[in-house]
Write a protein that holds these residues in place. Sequence first.
Motif, PDB file in Angstrom:
ATOM      1  N   ASP A  29      37.445  42.908  54.891  1.00 17.44           N
ATOM      2  CA  ASP A  29      36.740  44.034  55.310  1.00 17.44           C
ATOM      3  C   ASP A  29      36.819  45.231  54.319  1.00 17.44           C
ATOM      4  O   ASP A  29      35.411  45.986  54.225  1.00 17.44           O
ATOM      5  N   LYS A  30      37.442  46.038  53.736  1.00 10.18           N
ATOM      6  CA  LYS A  30      37.755  46.624  52.745  1.00 10.18           C
ATOM      7  C   LYS A  30      36.125  46.723  51.427  1.00 10.18           C
ATOM      8  O   LYS A  30      36.730  46.958  49.936  1.00 10.18           O
ATOM      9  N   GLN A  31      35.326  45.573  50.848  1.00  7.12           N
ATOM     10  CA  GLN A  31      34.787  45.091  50.776  1.00  7.12           C
ATOM     11  C   GLN A  31      35.780  44.448  48.957  1.00  7.12           C
ATOM     12  O   GLN A  31      35.327  44.984  48.287  1.00  7.12           O
ATOM     13  N   GLU A  32      36.955  44.226  49.167  1.00  6.36           N
ATOM     14  CA  GLU A  32      37.347  43.759  47.992  1.00  6.36           C
ATOM     15  C   GLU A  32      37.318  42.067  47.737  1.00  6.36           C
ATOM     16  O   GLU A  32      37.227  42.149  48.939  1.00  6.36           O
ATOM     17  N   LEU A  33      37.402  42.414  46.596  1.00 10.97           N
ATOM     18  CA  LEU A  33      37.008  40.721  45.983  1.00 10.97           C
ATOM     19  C   LEU A  33      37.763  39.445  45.797  1.00 10.97           C
ATOM     20  O   LEU A  33      38.887  39.800  45.031  1.00 10.97           O
ATOM     21  N   LEU A  34      37.944  38.414  46.291  1.00 11.50           N
ATOM     22  CA  LEU A  34      39.529  38.035  46.365  1.00 11.50           C
ATOM     23  C   LEU A  34      39.340  37.219  44.437  1.00 11.50           C
ATOM     24  O   LEU A  34      37.872  36.051  44.179  1.00 11.50           O
ATOM     25  N   SER A 120      47.617  30.842  39.911  1.00 11.03           N
ATOM     26  CA  SER A 120      49.038  31.623  39.208  1.00 11.03           C
ATOM     27  C   SER A 120      49.382  32.158  40.671  1.00 11.03           C
ATOM     28  O   SER A 120      50.366  33.092  40.602  1.00 11.03           O
ATOM     29  N   ASP A 121      48.153  32.946  41.113  1.00  6.53           N
ATOM     30  CA  ASP A 121      48.362  33.926  41.563  1.00  6.53           C
ATOM     31  C   ASP A 121      46.754  34.881  42.191  1.00  6.53           C
ATOM     32  O   ASP A 121      45.701  33.571  41.555  1.00  6.53           O
ATOM     33  N   LEU A 122      46.776  35.029  43.356  1.00  2.00           N
ATOM     34  CA  LEU A 122      45.596  35.234  44.135  1.00  2.00           C
ATOM     35  C   LEU A 122      46.050  36.597  44.299  1.00  2.00           C
ATOM     36  O   LEU A 122      46.597  37.388  44.886  1.00  2.00           O
ATOM     37  N   ARG A 123      44.224  37.487  44.379  1.00  2.00           N
ATOM     38  CA  ARG A 123      44.912  39.003  44.806  1.00  2.00           C
ATOM     39  C   ARG A 123      43.522  38.965  45.061  1.00  2.00           C
ATOM     40  O   ARG A 123      42.010  38.920  44.453  1.00  2.00           O
ATOM     41  N   TYR A 124      43.421  40.467  46.183  1.00  2.00           N
ATOM     42  CA  TYR A 124      41.401  41.216  46.307  1.00  2.00           C
ATOM     43  C   TYR A 124      41.895  42.167  45.192  1.00  2.00           C
ATOM     44  O   TYR A 124      42.718  42.707  44.975  1.00  2.00           O
ATOM     45  N   PHE A 125      40.560  42.323  45.033  1.00  2.02           N
ATOM     46  CA  PHE A 125      40.508  43.671  43.741  1.00  2.02           C
ATOM     47  C   PHE A 125      39.377  44.186  44.171  1.00  2.02           C
ATOM     48  O   PHE A 125      38.110  43.484  44.518  1.00  2.02           O
ATOM     49  N   ALA A 126      39.720  45.376  44.198  1.00  2.00           N
ATOM     50  CA  ALA A 126      38.539  46.687  44.385  1.00  2.00           C
ATOM     51  C   ALA A 126      37.585  45.698  43.035  1.00  2.00           C
ATOM     52  O   ALA A 126      37.598  45.852  41.946  1.00  2.00           O
ATOM     53  N   LEU A 127      35.940  46.421  43.867  1.00  2.05           N
ATOM     54  CA  LEU A 127      34.383  45.982  42.901  1.00  2.05           C
ATOM     55  C   LEU A 127      34.996  46.843  41.235  1.00  2.05           C
ATOM     56  O   LEU A 127      34.076  46.248  40.285  1.00  2.05           O
ATOM     57  N   ASP A 128      35.190  48.011  41.893  1.00  2.00           N
ATOM     58  CA  ASP A 128      35.176  49.384  40.029  1.00  2.00           C
ATOM     59  C   ASP A 128      36.767  48.719  39.897  1.00  2.00           C
ATOM     60  O   ASP A 128      37.060  49.821  39.483  1.00  2.00           O
TER      61      ASP A 128
END
Length: 154
Positions: A29-34, A120-128
Amino acid sequence: MADYIKELRALVGHRSLILNTSAGALLNDKQELLLQERTGNDDWCFPGGFMEFGETLFETCKREFKEDSGVEIEPVTLLKTFDTDIYTYPNGDQTQLITNLFLVKKVSGHLLDHRTEETSDLRYFALDNLPHFFNEQSEKMVQAVIDYVEKNSK
């Protein structure tokens, strides 16, 4: 690596192969990419992987995304096909990866909470604020996601 590719490698060794892959871009919802941190090299990439013989691109995306992340998805739209990148693995295997990147939506499931053979890990990242990527193709793929978000947020 898929059984199909292991069988091919047993026959051709390190010779160059053209391989089809599918990957998914899941935005929250925050436009972060998995993104998925790959086991073995600590670099990041999109959940996805190699097509098995007889699969469709959609089926590959759904299967690989679930294997890599634990999340069941549905492909929404093809963002872009990447077909010019050549990658040489540390063991000498060389591939031209034809990757189909889909925008996907979550259907069910939860992110993996344990290490697997490939994740080994999964995370959402901001596109910037993105991590170091596995290969140049992943960098091009994230740009396709950024372009899509920018175009559709106007």
